[in-house]
Design an enzyme around this catalytic site. Structure first.
Site, short mmCIF file in Angstrom:
data_model
loop_
_atom_site.label_atom_id
_atom_site.label_comp_id
_atom_site.label_asym_id
_atom_site.label_seq_id
_atom_site.Cartn_x
_atom_site.Cartn_y
_atom_site.Cartn_z
N ASP A 24 33.94 31.07 17.54
CA ASP A 24 33.64 29.69 17.12
C ASP A 24 33.86 29.39 15.63
O ASP A 24 32.99 28.77 14.99
CB ASP A 24 32.20 29.33 17.51
CG ASP A 24 31.96 29.37 19.01
OD1 ASP A 24 32.88 29.70 19.77
OD2 ASP A 24 30.83 29.06 19.44
N LYS A 126 34.40 27.24 25.87
CA LYS A 126 33.11 27.35 26.56
C LYS A 126 32.24 26.15 26.23
O LYS A 126 32.47 25.48 25.21
CB LYS A 126 32.40 28.64 26.14
CG LYS A 126 32.13 28.69 24.65
CD LYS A 126 31.50 29.98 24.22
CE LYS A 126 31.26 29.98 22.73
NZ LYS A 126 30.36 28.90 22.25
N CYS A 171 25.92 32.21 19.27
CA CYS A 171 27.07 32.62 20.09
C CYS A 171 27.46 34.08 19.88
O CYS A 171 27.84 34.76 20.84
CB CYS A 171 28.22 31.65 19.89
SG CYS A 171 27.81 30.05 20.61
C1 VGL Z 1 26.61 27.59 18.65
C2 VGL Z 1 24.70 26.35 18.75
C3 VGL Z 1 25.31 25.44 19.57
C4 VGL Z 1 27.32 28.79 18.11
C5 VGL Z 1 27.24 26.69 19.48
O1 VGL Z 1 28.57 28.80 18.08
O2 VGL Z 1 26.63 29.75 17.72
N1 VGL Z 1 25.34 27.42 18.30
N2 VGL Z 1 26.58 25.62 19.94
#
Ligand code: VGL
Ligand code: ZN
Length: 224
Positions: A24, A126, A171
């Site tokens: 991410d 995702k 994540c």
């Molecule tokens: C994430 C919170 C919400 C992450 C993604 O990538 O850690 N955290 N969505």
């Protein structure tokens, strides 16, 4: 970050059964993004360097991308009486609600411009089910639907995975634990990740729990 040196693996050689999972690294998780992670931009150069090491020794590289529809139930804006950071517990959502982030097709959902994405073998998206979040890159939070990650790693004959990116305590953490559950040897690249730390203390709790579950820790300097 609170992982003592003695936990680090030493002198690891990368080979074609190793995969780097870059979690991410998207604009919305950068310090000026919608769901900012402190110093999230400071790990980009190191991730690019480790990607080159994986390329040189025939390791594989997988990117993950948080990819929500605009009405996602993990967004506080989906509820009339909630704001970002509020607690919320339901099957597949929580334990807290987020600001709108990584909405499909937006600039915020794109990878940071400086991240080298050209060496990646696959991108795993995702979080696209509006009713269920997916912190783990392996399986959604309700533990029912798997992403393509495990199949992708198995078809590449991967045994060890190395995790870096954002956010440490969401994540990256859940991906590491599921990596163990799915039978991979998991290395957490502690210097190449940053956390949200919500609720406060969540980063050290996550690190501790990973240690207990058998996740190993490494830095770029432990790779040769
Ligand atoms: C994430 C919170 C919400 C992450 C993604 O990538 O850690 N955290 N969505
Ligand atoms: Zn998200």
């Amino acid at each position: 970050m609170s992982v003592e040196k003695r936990y680090y693996q030493k002198n690891m050689c990368i080979n074609n059964t190793n995969a780097l999972i870059i979690v991410d690294m998207q604009n919305d998780f950068m310090p000026d993004g919608a769901l900012p992670v402190e110093e999230g931009d400071q790990i980009i150069d190191g991730i690019n360097r480790i990607s080159e090491i994986f390329k040189k020794y025939n390791g594989k590289i997988i990117l993950t991308q948080d990819w929500h529809p605009k009405n996602h139930k993990s967004f506080a804006s989906s509820y009339i009486d909630k704001k970002p950071g509020d607690e919320y517990h339901s099957d597949g959502i929580g334990p807290i609600l987020w600001p709108d982030h990584c909405v499909q097709g937006t600039k915020g959902a794109q990878f940071h411009d400086k991240l080298n994405i050209d060496l990646a073998h696959a991108t795993i998206r995702k979080g696209f089910n509006p009713e269920v979040d997916s912190y783990s890159a392996f399986i959604e939070n309700d533990k029912k639907s798997e992403t393509r990650l495990k199949g992708c790693l198995n078809s590449l004959k991967i045994k060890k995975i190395f995790i870096c990116g954002l956010a440490l305590d969401y994540c990256c953490y859940y991906t590491a634990l599921d990596g163990i559950a799915f039978g991979f040897e998991v290395y957490f690249l502690v210097n190449l990740t940053r956390g949200i730390d919500l609720p406060p203390g969540n980063i050290s709790k996550s690190l501790q729990h990973m240690k207990e579950k058998g996740v190993k820790f490494a830095t770029i300097d432990n790779l040769i």
